[in-house]
Write a protein that holds these residues in place. Sequence first.
Motif, PDB file in Angstrom:
ATOM      1  N   SER A 118       0.836  -1.197   0.000  1.00 28.87           N
ATOM      2  CA  SER A 118       0.000   0.000   0.000  1.00 28.87           C
ATOM      3  C   SER A 118       0.877   1.256   0.000  1.00 28.87           C
ATOM      4  O   SER A 118       0.610   2.215  -0.728  1.00 28.87           O
ATOM      5  N   VAL A 119       1.950   1.227   0.800  1.00 25.40           N
ATOM      6  CA  VAL A 119       2.870   2.383   0.846  1.00 25.40           C
ATOM      7  C   VAL A 119       3.524   2.581  -0.516  1.00 25.40           C
ATOM      8  O   VAL A 119       3.630   3.707  -1.027  1.00 25.40           O
ATOM      9  N   LYS A 120       3.952   1.471  -1.122  1.00 25.72           N
ATOM     10  CA  LYS A 120       4.620   1.555  -2.434  1.00 25.72           C
ATOM     11  C   LYS A 120       3.670   2.127  -3.481  1.00 25.72           C
ATOM     12  O   LYS A 120       4.081   2.922  -4.326  1.00 25.72           O
ATOM     13  N   LYS A 121       2.414   1.716  -3.425  1.00 26.83           N
ATOM     14  CA  LYS A 121       1.435   2.208  -4.412  1.00 26.83           C
ATOM     15  C   LYS A 121       1.314   3.721  -4.323  1.00 26.83           C
ATOM     16  O   LYS A 121       1.281   4.413  -5.340  1.00 26.83           O
ATOM     17  N   GLU A 122       1.268   4.236  -3.117  1.00 28.14           N
ATOM     18  CA  GLU A 122       1.180   5.693  -2.941  1.00 28.14           C
ATOM     19  C   GLU A 122       2.429   6.379  -3.468  1.00 28.14           C
ATOM     20  O   GLU A 122       2.363   7.396  -4.159  1.00 28.14           O
TER      21      GLU A 122
END
Lengths: 113, 664
Positions: free
Chosen positions: B456-460
């Motif tokens: 999720s962090v990487k997607k952001e």
Amino acid sequence: MSDNKTTIGLTGENKEVIQRLLPHFNEQRDAAKFAMALSMKQGHDPDQITGTETVWNTGSFDPDGKLRDLLYALYPSVQNPYIAIEYFVNQGLQQLSVHLDENRDLDILEIIE
Amino acid sequence: MFRIIEIQLQNFGPYKGSQSIVLPRDPGVTIIYGENMRGKTSLLNAIRYALFGTILSRGSRNVAPKEIVNWESQEEGNYSFSVTLVFESGDSNYELTRQYRPKKSVDEPRTEDDYTEEVFLKKDGSIMGPDDQTQQISRVLPEQVSRFFLFDGELLQQYEELLIEESDMGRQIREAIERILGVPILKNGRADLVKLLEDAESQVSKAAQNSQLTSELGTQLETTQEQKRHLEKDLNKLIKDKETLEDDKIGIKAELDKIEATRSKIKEIEILEEQVEEIDSKIYTKNEELKDLMGHAWHVVLMDKINERRSILEQQEADIQDQRIEKSVAKKLAERFSEAISDETCPICRQEIDSEHKSHLDSEIDNINGMIKSDGGEFSNNLRYVTRAIEGLRSMEQSNPKMRISDKIFEIDTLKAEKATKEDRIREVKADIDTSEESRAARLIRENESTIGKISVKKEAIQEQREKVRIVKENIENLREQLNKVSGDELEDEKERSQLYQDLVRLFDKGVEKYRDELRDHVEQDASDIFVQLTTEPEYHELEINDNYGLSIVHESGDKITIRSSGAEHVVALALMGALQNNAPLKGPIIMDSPFGRLDEGHVRNIIETLPNLTENIVLLLHENELDIEDARNILKGKLKKEYSLQRVTARHTKLIAGGVTDV
């Protein structure tokens, strides 16, 4: 009929017995009454006991006087019901001590049946 | 063409000892018949194990290899198994062996750690190195697309993954499908061109720096290009990191599936412990209620005595009342006697009373008065006492909580029994859990949650980085326009070269898109054609493909069938397999376990008739209820090349017999 005894006590030994009964009752007073009833049920005659230490005053032990009236109803010859009650409580605790030793715990059903 | 020639089994599942199946080289169908629990799924798993080292259960979960060792041979002290797959791919012959055996230092293996796995791959008789082996196997049949070749009718839900746009598994399968369909060749070409474009743009900015007119713009352009390269590098790294994390997630999921049994046991313990806690809480509440009732238990203990005493007192009360009536009557009599004496006449016979009778009546009156006066008030006191005592005792009888106490004790005892049963089960399950797997499961669950968070962090971060790249690209475009205005005809060669690569990248972009679209169109068309042949529902018109190669059924009205039955799922999956076989450079066998279990007779007939057209090498693992052997022979005729049957020796031992059921 005289009500002049104002306290109810337990013997040192019975103070320990009542602690063992406490998990089954909200308070020691309930356990003491249960013991008293057991002794009366067994057919013991009212008597008096010595060597007790005060635990309750009769006003807190029998606030509505029901026990006193019961003693009068069951034992018309009793002059001082609280002397008899104290006797029955201590006598009953002795019986329950034996019961606890035999059963490891209080077998309520066995007693109330 | 990947073609399986022989499957050799050694103590794999129910196949005790050494057994083998030889498949025909001619195109056609092989049918292997077996009753339930004879080892049809084990045969599919044997191929899967040889190729990828994985074994799937009916629930699509990975099964630990140690569970596969033949039970009878285990009891005889042999804890190893192996599978050898003899196959051809392209112009080469291969012999792939995967062997699972206890480590040398272990006499009696207990956990997975006590085992080791060895893989040997021979290509045209020469043993390949470990890296070459893996590469070669993934070239022959990538694991992610194996589901389209090794088909378990019971695992249909996997195919639905392709319809879920956001599914990680769907992404993996789509990439694998595109890999065998050849998309990466174009993608790699585009990547090379992007590199050349960057070099050409760099040359433009360098050349611009050499001219006084364009020097400053050239420097700015080079700096911005450098910035863009860094940003894109970071962006690619982020995308790669995200994909790695997504792959990790799938890996963790697979690991979790492998230890599903342990997980479910841990879950069971957790649930049981929660239930025990709930029971404890109920017991506590009931005990508190019992304690309240025990405050009145002395009534119960004395109830018999109270009843007995009440009966006595009631008798006394009745006696006293009798006496009271007796006295009242006597009093009335004395009064009448007094009246008679005073009147000197008998009130009944009206005769005169003489002195003798008067004296007798006086004496009777004295007696009565004596009796009335004799109790001195005791009579009334007694009655008051008795009446009050009876009332008191009756009130106690009314509040007798005996039944409530008995019920409460029964409820508590029932709960205690329930608790003991659950605690027994907890002990039983705990004893059954491999403690090493327990901690592993807990670790994997933590890792899974942590990976989901990281993704999720990487997607952001990717989104932010894309925005930065977009801005820097705009800046480059602005600088380029300014440079064009200022430079005039200078830098013509560099600009032309740069323009050429830009056009080529665009061309490849379009090419990749077009190729993908065409592939999808072809897969969609072929799958639709096959589907229409297979389905017995005439209103089902075609299949529609999504970006993931997931296929939806389209009704003749144009509506998509959103919820489809497992039978329909089955037919769609077969259609996709056939379409991939048609469009992929890679062609291979189709091996189907229980393919018709969920299908009606019409679908079975359609599939049997269509199957030989899907690929050359087809193996059906069936039980007779799915397809009658005579029907199969009649439908397939010459296309049925070979029959095997699975013969029971014991519950733990199956023999592979060449020849049809009726021949055995």
